[in-house]
Motif scaffolding. Structure first.
Motif, short mmCIF file in Angstrom:
data_model
loop_
_atom_site.label_atom_id
_atom_site.label_comp_id
_atom_site.label_asym_id
_atom_site.label_seq_id
_atom_site.Cartn_x
_atom_site.Cartn_y
_atom_site.Cartn_z
N GLN A 193 -18.57 8.04 -30.89
CA GLN A 193 -17.80 7.63 -32.08
C GLN A 193 -18.67 7.44 -33.31
OE1 GLN A 193 -15.78 4.19 -30.06
NE2 GLN A 193 -13.93 5.18 -30.84
N ASN A 205 -25.22 9.00 -26.59
CA ASN A 205 -24.15 8.68 -25.65
C ASN A 205 -24.32 9.57 -24.42
OD1 ASN A 205 -21.77 7.50 -24.68
ND2 ASN A 205 -20.52 9.14 -25.56
N LYS A 240 -18.49 -1.80 -22.22
CA LYS A 240 -17.25 -1.31 -22.83
C LYS A 240 -17.22 -1.51 -24.34
CE LYS A 240 -14.54 -2.27 -18.64
NZ LYS A 240 -14.45 -0.88 -18.21
N ARG A 241 -18.28 -2.03 -24.93
CA ARG A 241 -18.37 -2.24 -26.38
C ARG A 241 -17.19 -3.08 -26.90
NH1 ARG A 241 -18.37 3.43 -28.77
NH2 ARG A 241 -16.64 3.54 -27.31
N GLY A 246 -13.72 -1.28 -27.32
CA GLY A 246 -13.90 -0.19 -26.37
C GLY A 246 -13.11 -0.42 -25.09
N THR A 250 -19.46 2.88 -21.19
CA THR A 250 -20.35 3.89 -21.76
C THR A 250 -21.80 3.50 -21.51
OG1 THR A 250 -20.44 2.82 -23.94
CG2 THR A 250 -18.71 4.47 -23.58
#
Length: 304
Positions: A193, A205, A240-241, A246, A250
């Motif tokens: 993103q 990422n 998961k941010r 999120g 990730t």
């Protein structure tokens, strides 16, 4: 290095290290070492394992692997193994008696001349055969067998289960002791993103294999091998941010004091130190401040 599941395409005759080998930890190396020590140049040094993992076959649930098969191939190739053979762990294999397993698999298909197993090895229908049985059955077929003693760390046996528990507890010192190396994650850099880049901390990422076992979520000091350079220091976040809402887990890596295009490259990330658990910040400014602090802490860690 060859990875074969089709037994008509293997290198024979073979000297075999036989087992599951998830993690290729210090205990596994004790099983593999006798094969590596063989001086016969005419024998293919081989690791034979099972796909899927027997536990996955019996439970029907995907088993997360400490080392995926490509990772195992890379590690074993460096050690000097010539090929990996993946025996299909299916109904046909499960039904074989210990004698049939030796005759059909080890003798007829693998043309084994030497076998190394751990002392806890079991095989055949209902796990009826043990390592001692294998020695007897293999000897009848003219195959020499070596039984490796169980390796220990402290007073406990080294096992994949202990390594998983250490990773979930963010105990990287224990993980390294049990593995004999830093735990690593391999992945290909894909587009994300771009949130990290927008706040001054661009991240790679990583798209990793879905069966890869991930340690506890949080921020880590890492070293990274890229296509062009090795052992670059960095900071990795697994999670998961939550600050940016999120949803999916990730794995993102920020390389310290480095700039360049990593898209499409395969990275190997080695986990050196756990910094902190993942947390939700009030806004991006607070997140940016924390990332900056994490990077400074990582610089100090790698300088000491």
């Amino acid at each position: 290095m060859q990875i074969n599941s089709a037994l008509d395409n293997i290198l024979t005759p073979t000297a075999i290290a036989l087992g599951n080998f998830d993690g290729i930890h210090r205990g596994h190396l004790e099983v593999i070492k006798p094969v590596l020590d063989l001086a016969d140049a005419g024998i293919s040094k081989t690791v034979v394992t099972f796909d899927p993992h027997p536990q996955q076959y019996f439970t029907g649930q995907q088993r997360q692997l400490l080392t995926t098969y490509p990772e195992r191939a890379a590690i074993l190739s460096q050690l000097g193994i010539h090929q990996i053979i993946l025996l299909p762990f299916d109904r046909e294999l499960v039904k074989l008696s210990p004698q049939e397993f030796v005759d059909r698999i080890l003798v007829q298909q693998l043309n084994a001349k030497f076998i190394s197993v751990g002392e806890d090895f079991r095989f055949g229908n209902q796990r009826a055969g043990n390592a001692t049985d294998l020695v007897t059955l293999a000897a009848d077929a003219g195959i020499q067998t070596r039984i490796a003693s169980l390796a220990t760390a402290g007073d406990l046996r080294i096992s994949s289960s202990r390594i998983r528990a250490a990773l979930l507890a963010a105990d990287l010192a224990a993980t390294r002791e049990l593995l004999g190396r830093y735990y690593s994650i391999v992945g290909t850099v894909v587009s994300g993103q771009q949130i990290g880049r927008s706040i001054g901390f661009p991240t790679a990422n990583l798209q990793y294999l879905p069966e890869k076992f991930l340690p506890c979520q949080g921020v880590y000091c890492v070293r990274v091998d890229t296509t062009a350079a090795k052992q670059l220091p960095g900071v990795m976040n697994i999670g998961k941010r939550p600050t940016v809402n999120g949803i999916n887990t990730t794995v993102e890596v920020h390389l310290l004091d480095w700039d360049g295009d990593l898209y499409g490259q395969q990275l190997t990330v080695y986990l050196h130190h756990f910094l902190r658990s993942e947390q939700k910040f009030a806004d991006l400014n607070a997140l940016t401040s924390q990332i900056q602090a994490d990077c400074e802490t990582a610089r100090i860690f790698f300088q000491t």
